[in-house]
Enzyme design. Structure first.
Site, PDB file in Angstrom:
ATOM      1  N   ASP A  16       0.701  -1.080  -0.024  1.00 17.13           N
ATOM      2  CA  ASP A  16      -0.007  -0.068   0.009  1.00 17.13           C
ATOM      3  C   ASP A  16       0.804   1.293  -0.070  1.00 17.13           C
ATOM      4  O   ASP A  16       0.413   2.273   0.783  1.00 17.13           O
ATOM      5  CB  ASP A  16      -0.897  -0.005   1.212  1.00 17.13           C
ATOM      6  CG  ASP A  16      -1.889  -1.194   1.173  1.00 17.13           C
ATOM      7  OD1 ASP A  16      -1.809  -2.068   0.307  1.00 17.13           O
ATOM      8  OD2 ASP A  16      -2.758  -1.019   2.056  1.00 17.13           O
ATOM      9  N   LYS A 102      -7.190  -4.945  -3.014  1.00 12.56           N
ATOM     10  CA  LYS A 102      -7.788  -5.494  -2.033  1.00 12.56           C
ATOM     11  C   LYS A 102      -8.751  -4.442  -1.439  1.00 12.56           C
ATOM     12  O   LYS A 102      -8.951  -3.250  -2.004  1.00 12.56           O
ATOM     13  CB  LYS A 102      -6.698  -5.812  -0.950  1.00 12.56           C
ATOM     14  CG  LYS A 102      -6.013  -4.598  -0.361  1.00 12.56           C
ATOM     15  CD  LYS A 102      -4.924  -5.177   0.775  1.00 12.56           C
ATOM     16  CE  LYS A 102      -4.040  -4.026   1.301  1.00 12.56           C
ATOM     17  NZ  LYS A 102      -4.915  -3.081   2.183  1.00 12.56           N
ATOM     18  N   CYS A 141      -1.896  -2.511   7.714  1.00 14.68           N
ATOM     19  CA  CYS A 141      -2.001  -3.469   6.502  1.00 14.68           C
ATOM     20  C   CYS A 141      -0.954  -4.457   6.635  1.00 14.68           C
ATOM     21  O   CYS A 141      -0.820  -5.444   6.214  1.00 14.68           O
ATOM     22  CB  CYS A 141      -2.288  -2.538   5.411  1.00 14.68           C
ATOM     23  SG  CYS A 141      -3.764  -2.021   5.344  1.00 14.68           S
TER      24      CYS A 141
END
Length: 205
Positions: A16, A102, A141
Site C-alpha cells: 500500500d 484489495k 496492513c
C-alpha cells in the site's frame, strides 16, 4: 551479521505505498515517505536477481465500509481510479510488478494483501516460499499481511526500516512489530546490496 541468501522461492511484497497514505494524503502515515528510498533499494535487490515483486493497493469503491460516513474508522481514501489511490511516483516499480488490489467491494474491508485477493495461490503457483514485506502501515496492513502470510505457511522477512506506523495509540507500531516477530517473522535490514538479519529487532521480547 547474518546475510540472507535470496534466490528462487523469494519474492518482495510492497504493501500500500499509495498517495493517500503518504504525508499530505487523505490518510497520511507520519513519515510514510521515509520508506520510499529503502523500498526502491529492495526493488533493485529483487529485480536484479530476477525475483518477483508484488505491490498491494487499497482499491476502494466510493462508499466503502471503512469510510467514516459508512460507519467505519477512516476518512475516505484510495478510491479506485483516483490520484490518491495511485502508487507514489517516487516508487520505482518494475514493469513486471504484480499488482494486488484489495478491499474492492463496498461491504468488505481487507487490511491484509491476502484477504480475498488470491495472493496466496498466486505465490504458491510461482514456487514462492518466502516473502519480504515492507510498506504502510506497520500497525495495520503490514501487520495483517504478515500474519496472514505466516498462517499460509510462507516464511516472512519483515523490513522494519521500510515500514512506518500510523500509531493511533502511541506505541502501536512497536507492538505490531513485536507481534509479527513472536508469530515467526524474521526481522531483516538492508546492508549495502544485501539483506541481513536485524539482530537488534530480533532481541525484542
Amino acid at each position: 551479521m547474518s546475510a540472507i541468501v535470496l534466490g528462487q522461492g523469494d519474492a518482495l511484497l510492497i504493501v500500500d505505498l499509495q498517495v493517500d497514505f503518504l504525508p499530505g494524503g487523505k490518510l497520511g502515515v507520519p513519515n510514510g515517505d521515509a520508506v520510499i528510498a529503502p523500498i526502491n533499494r529492495l526493488i533493485s535487490l529483487y529485480a536484479e536477481r530476477g525475483l518477483p515483486v508484488f505491490a498491494s493497493r487499497d482499491w476502494h469503491p466510493e462508499l466503502h465500509c471503512s469510510f467514516a460516513q459508512q460507519g467505519g474508522p477512516w476518512p475516505p481514501h484510495c478510491v479506485a481510479g483516483t490520484e490518491g489511490a495511485a502508487f507514489s511516483d517516487a516508487l520505482q516499480l518494475p514493469d513486471d510488478v504484480v499488482i494486488v488490489s484489495k478491499a474492492v467491494t463496498a461491504e468488505v474491508d481487507a487490511y491484509s494483501a491476502f484477504n480475498g485477493t488470491g495472493l496466496g495461490q498466486d505465490l504458491r503457483a510461482r514456487g514462492i516460499r518466502r516473502v519480504a514485506v515492507c510498506g504502510l502501515a506497520t500497525d495495520y496492513c503490514v501487520l495483517n499481511t504478515v500474519l496472514d502470510a505466516l498462517k499460509e505457511e510462507f516464511e516472512v522477512l519483515i523490513v522494519a526500516e521500510a515500514a512506518r506506523a500510523v500509531d493511533v495509540q502511541p506505541g502501536d507500531g512497536d507492538r505490531a512489530m513485536t507481534q509479527m516477530l513472536k508469530q515467526g517473522a524474521l526481522p531483516v535490514r538492508l546492508s549495502g546490496n544485501a539483506l541481513v538479519a536485524d539482530l537488534a529487532l530480533g532481541a525484542l521480547p
